[in-house]
Design an enzyme around this catalytic site. Sequence first.
Site, PDB file in Angstrom:
ATOM      1  N   ARG A   1       0.811  -1.271  -0.014  1.00 51.97           N
ATOM      2  CA  ARG A   1       0.014  -0.291  -0.025  1.00 51.97           C
ATOM      3  C   ARG A   1       0.864   1.369  -0.044  1.00 51.97           C
ATOM      4  NH1 ARG A   1      -4.993   1.372   4.429  1.00 51.97           N
ATOM      5  NH2 ARG A   1      -3.287   1.118   5.847  1.00 51.97           N
TER       6      ARG A   1
ATOM      7  N   ASP B   1      -3.689   3.116  13.874  1.00 50.05           N
ATOM      8  CA  ASP B   1      -2.832   3.900  12.819  1.00 50.05           C
ATOM      9  C   ASP B   1      -3.444   5.285  12.456  1.00 50.05           C
ATOM     10  OD1 ASP B   1      -5.200   3.641  10.938  1.00 50.05           O
ATOM     11  OD2 ASP B   1      -4.171   2.285   9.981  1.00 50.05           O
TER      12      ASP B   1
END
Length: 539
Positions: free
Chosen positions: A169, A453
């Site tokens: 990603r 996150d």
Amino acid sequence: MSAPAPSTLAIVDAEPLPRQEEVLTDAALAFVAELHRQFTPRRNELLARRTERRAEIARTSTLDFLPETAAVRADDSWKVAPAPAALNDRRVEITGPTDRKMTINALNSGARIWLADFEDASAPTWENVILGQLNLTDAYERRIDFTDPRSGKSYALKPADELATVVTRPRGWHLDERHLQLDGTPVPGALVDFGLYFFHNAQRLIDLGKGPYFYLPKTESHLEARLWNDIFVFAQDYVGIPQGTVRATVLIETITAAYEMEEILYELRDHASGLNAGRWDYLFSIVKNFRDGGAKFVLPDRNAVTMTAPFMRAYTELLVRTCHKRGAHAIGGMAAFIPSRRDAEVNKVAFEKVKADKDREANDGFDGSWVAHPDLVPIALASFDAVLGEKPNQKDRLREDVSVAAGDLIAIDTLDAKPTYDGLRNAVAVGIRYIEAWLRGLGAVAIFNLMEDAATAEISRSQIWQWINADVVFENGEHATAELARKVAAEELAVIRAEIGEETFTAGKWQQAHDLLLQVSLDQDYADFLTLPAYEQLR
């Protein structure tokens, strides 16, 4: 007279790292520079379009499926390309940053896929950006090991046929990489992460029987998906591999993308492998886009917004139906729980919640789901094994029973829950703790038994902002105000100082994190992304 040679990328304000020359080769930098020249102007236009669209939402307080792409949705003849063997069974995926220990643990975890994250689970320090690339290449070459300096425990890769398939990603379109510049202009972080990884590993992965596979974050429209598709076409030609070798899974983690799922798959159809339901960023996007839409768009405490909320059910059910109609994988959301080594009862309750969540996803038709910790892999695996058996996926479940109207996706006021004072305190506490770790270069952080996150910090500060600007009254009679947020933040900072001790507190970035959280939570001019001002402070 011959044309002047094109400018080359400059490495700016970055301390040299061990072995960085293996990543930053002249050929790799020339490729990234060409990506920048070809595609950054369109990236910039699409960022401007995001601003225009947000202004339109502010004016109308609504969204709808696009009339101009109705023909794409109505055409039942098109499908995405068939999944390559390495991506056909995705029943459990583990996520995490690309540090050396995580790389080994994730590959060894028993999950079918590892989302190797340069985005929300990784603070974009120069070290994380470059050494993360090195760790992935070392893993493919089987020259990676790790010994924990504190515990002395050693980590090494299992046999190749037991390792997870990597799906990388890159960063979202909004973030630049200040350390790589062309003629004084920073290169978008997405092009740096994609470009370095693709250039070094595309052929290597083909030789291993896999390929360069990507997760695309924070996509807001099918036009952004089209940009990625054009990048893939260019990149495959550039290095001389067959078209369609790249595969991309798009995170549907913005409210605008939820209205363009079919169009996003259509734009990427030769390279698409699925869509994913990303929960916290999705809620953050709802708050960001409808922040001036009044009381009916006010979200309650983040933990009160479960995936069974009607507007979240509409989103996930539409995602499954869309994916399976077009032959793509539907990947479910994150189980973020981090098992406690000390409290078996906490684990028992949490594991039951994880099981219920994964059972629901498997029974709804998802083909796989995310976990944040290796201990959760067996739980998620059991849920999907029970439904899939020997089948690699359930794309044959078309979910034609699902019907979602445009208004269903933004029916926030179907929730009974309301914002609470404890919710405010939790948002402040989590926000400060996460931002402090991020400023020290950590993107994936265990806080209160959850792996958090950057999406966590985004929803935390967005909810504080929304509650204050909507003049929310909590159950204890207190109004959500800037003064109250400052008071709670000061109290939480004092709690942290007492908890960790003066020496550790002083050595950290706690005051800086406190100040930054208040800045992005209280400024009337709402920052599009917390990571933009935070990146200015990341050293």
